[in-house]
Scaffold this motif. Structure first.
Motif, PDB file in Angstrom:
ATOM      1  N   UNK A   7       0.811  -1.204   0.000  1.00 40.76           N
ATOM      2  CA  UNK A   7       0.000   0.000   0.000  1.00 40.76           C
ATOM      3  C   UNK A   7       0.856   1.271   0.000  1.00 40.76           C
ATOM      4  N   UNK A   8       2.136   1.214   0.331  1.00 42.13           N
ATOM      5  CA  UNK A   8       3.009   2.385   0.318  1.00 42.13           C
ATOM      6  C   UNK A   8       3.741   2.549  -1.027  1.00 42.13           C
ATOM      7  N   UNK A   9       3.670   1.594  -1.933  1.00 43.14           N
ATOM      8  CA  UNK A   9       4.407   1.665  -3.184  1.00 43.14           C
ATOM      9  C   UNK A   9       3.508   1.886  -4.388  1.00 43.14           C
ATOM     10  N   UNK A  10       2.295   2.227  -4.203  1.00 40.13           N
ATOM     11  CA  UNK A  10       1.408   2.481  -5.343  1.00 40.13           C
ATOM     12  C   UNK A  10       1.878   3.746  -6.060  1.00 40.13           C
ATOM     13  N   UNK A  11       2.015   3.665  -7.360  1.00 37.41           N
ATOM     14  CA  UNK A  11       2.437   4.804  -8.170  1.00 37.41           C
ATOM     15  C   UNK A  11       3.941   4.936  -8.320  1.00 37.41           C
ATOM     16  N   UNK A  12       4.739   4.187  -7.603  1.00 41.29           N
ATOM     17  CA  UNK A  12       6.192   4.285  -7.710  1.00 41.29           C
ATOM     18  C   UNK A  12       6.672   3.843  -9.096  1.00 41.29           C
ATOM     19  N   UNK A  13       6.054   2.833  -9.635  1.00 43.43           N
ATOM     20  CA  UNK A  13       6.425   2.362 -10.971  1.00 43.43           C
ATOM     21  C   UNK A  13       6.166   3.442 -12.021  1.00 43.43           C
ATOM     22  N   UNK A  14       5.050   4.126 -11.933  1.00 42.40           N
ATOM     23  CA  UNK A  14       4.712   5.168 -12.902  1.00 42.40           C
ATOM     24  C   UNK A  14       5.715   6.317 -12.845  1.00 42.40           C
ATOM     25  N   UNK A  15       6.144   6.694 -11.666  1.00 39.25           N
ATOM     26  CA  UNK A  15       7.114   7.784 -11.522  1.00 39.25           C
ATOM     27  C   UNK A  15       8.475   7.359 -12.087  1.00 39.25           C
ATOM     28  N   UNK A  16       8.922   6.157 -11.753  1.00 46.99           N
ATOM     29  CA  UNK A  16      10.195   5.658 -12.275  1.00 46.99           C
ATOM     30  C   UNK A  16      10.149   5.518 -13.788  1.00 46.99           C
TER      31      UNK A  16
END
Length: 175
Positions: A7-16
């Motif tokens: 739940x703390x890593x949602x959206x991290x892939x999109x930013x990277x």
């Protein structure tokens, strides 16, 4: 709870992915720009070599006259414009040309500036290349011809290194 919980890593892939794609697009555009400059340089090399071969064939194309004249230079300039696809009057300001000859120790030079008053000068003057002049069996020295072509460059790569000029020079002894 640790930092690796879902739940703390949602959206991290999109930013990277945005950073990686931005880098890849920049790299692709830079490579395409650099390849365009290499093609322009190759084109100038081919045209300058063709023109110096034309100039050295004085017997065939210029009624055997060894020395260059202003009329010869104007013909060579027009041929260069056609070979560079710059035959329109407004396109002729986008390239410069210098044709030099060394005949029996006498240096002749004709030049056309471009992009305002930017001179198209070779790296070495033809007088400094006199050691390249061959002699025949009777000791007569052949003429030496040099053609330099220049174009302005508007690439990102050239702006990054502070260079805005592409030039090519060809040297050839006459017959």
């Amino acid at each position: 709870m640790g930092l690796n919980t879902p739940n703390r890593q949602e959206g991290a892939f999109a930013i990277e992915m945005a950073f990686v794609l931005a880098f890849l697009v920049t790299l692709f555009l830079f490579s395409a720009d650099l390849s365009q400059q290499v093609l322009n340089r190759a084109k100038l090399d081919r045209v300058s070599y063709s023109l110096v071969n034309l100039v050295k064939e004085r017997q065939r194309f210029y009624e055997g006259r060894i020395a260059l004249s202003q009329a010869d230079f104007l013909q060579i300039r027009d041929i260069a414009a056609r070979l560079l696809n710059k035959s329109q009057v407004e396109d002729r300001e986008q390239f410069g040309i210098t044709v030099q000859s060394l005949v029996e120790g006498n240096q002749t030079s004709f030049s056309k500036s471009f992009a305002g008053d930017t001179a198209c000068e070779p790296d070495n003057s033809i007088a400094s290349l006199s050691a390249l002049v061959p002699e025949n069996d009777e000791g007569k020295r052949f003429p030496l011809y040099q053609v330099t072509l220049c174009m302005t460059s508007s690439s990102w790569y050239d702006r990054a290194i502070g260079q805005h000029l592409i030039s090519a020079t060809s040297v050839m002894p006459g017959r």
